[in-house]
Write a protein that holds these residues in place. Structure first.
Motif, PDB file in Angstrom:
ATOM      1  N   SER A   3       0.822  -1.210   0.000  1.00 42.66           N
ATOM      2  CA  SER A   3       0.000   0.000   0.000  1.00 42.66           C
ATOM      3  C   SER A   3       0.857   1.262   0.000  1.00 42.66           C
ATOM      4  O   SER A   3       2.008   1.259   0.429  1.00 42.66           O
ATOM      5  N   LEU A   4       0.263   2.348  -0.481  1.00 42.55           N
ATOM      6  CA  LEU A   4       0.913   3.657  -0.492  1.00 42.55           C
ATOM      7  C   LEU A   4       0.763   4.315   0.881  1.00 42.55           C
ATOM      8  O   LEU A   4      -0.201   4.057   1.587  1.00 42.55           O
ATOM      9  N   GLN A  10      -1.766   8.404  -6.726  1.00 36.84           N
ATOM     10  CA  GLN A  10      -1.497   7.183  -7.481  1.00 36.84           C
ATOM     11  C   GLN A  10      -0.258   7.388  -8.358  1.00 36.84           C
ATOM     12  O   GLN A  10       0.066   8.511  -8.745  1.00 36.84           O
ATOM     13  N   TYR A 148       8.506   0.951  -7.060  1.00 38.02           N
ATOM     14  CA  TYR A 148       7.253   0.357  -6.592  1.00 38.02           C
ATOM     15  C   TYR A 148       7.256  -1.164  -6.451  1.00 38.02           C
ATOM     16  O   TYR A 148       6.321  -1.713  -5.884  1.00 38.02           O
TER      17      TYR A 148
END
Length: 167
Positions: A3-4, A10, A148
């Motif tokens: 998760s961010l 985004q 990421y």
């Protein structure tokens, strides 16, 4: 993908250049001096040990800021970001620091493919060229790359962003 951190936008789509706003955030940072192509590799173990020993969950992205003070001194700050800026670790090893980053605006480009230094340089130049065409923005900080994916992700599927802080 993990998760961010709270409030993070985004990821920028592949090949797109966009201006984005980031909230204030906290993370654990390792300062690397020397060959910048090795910064994230050298930082991984101390950063992972920190989040593991403090029971802090892994988030994405991993952040690398490239600071060049002179031709002879290359430094990078590599950070694992906390999910919430209020997280306070119980233990902090001597080779890492907890850092707070204020809100920032960036110009960003999304990248798919291997996390190579050459890819970083090519996309950084694309952002600099874009900024020459948009004089309403001024560079106010060191460039960074956001990673990421885990090391186990196939090279061609990895996703990252190159960003430059602006105002």
């Amino acid at each position: 993908m993990a998760s961010l951190p709270d409030g993070f936008p985004q990821p920028t789509p592949v090949g797109v250049i966009e201006v984005k706003q980031y909230p204030a955030y906290r993370g654990v940072t390792y300062l690397h001096q020397g060959d910048l192509t090795q910064a994230t590799r050298r930082a991984f173990n101390p950063l992972f040990q920190h989040i593991s020993s403090n029971n802090i969950s892994m988030t994405t992205p991993v952040e690398a800021r490239y600071l060049q003070e002179s031709e002879s001194i290359n430094q990078a700050e590599v950070s694992f970001l906390y999910s919430h800026p209020e997280i306070t670790p119980q233990q902090i090893q001597s080779d890492v620091n907890v850092t707070d980053t204020p809100t920032m605006k960036v110009v960003s480009i999304g990248i798919q493919g291997a996390y190579t230094w050459e890819s970083y340089q090519i996309h950084l130049q694309r952002l600099k060229n874009w900024l020459k065409q948009h004089p309403e923005y001024e560079i106010i900080g060191s460039p960074r790359r956001l990673f990421y994916n885990s090391p186990m992700t196939p090279e061609n599927l990895k996703y990252s962003e190159v960003q430059i802080p602006i105002c």
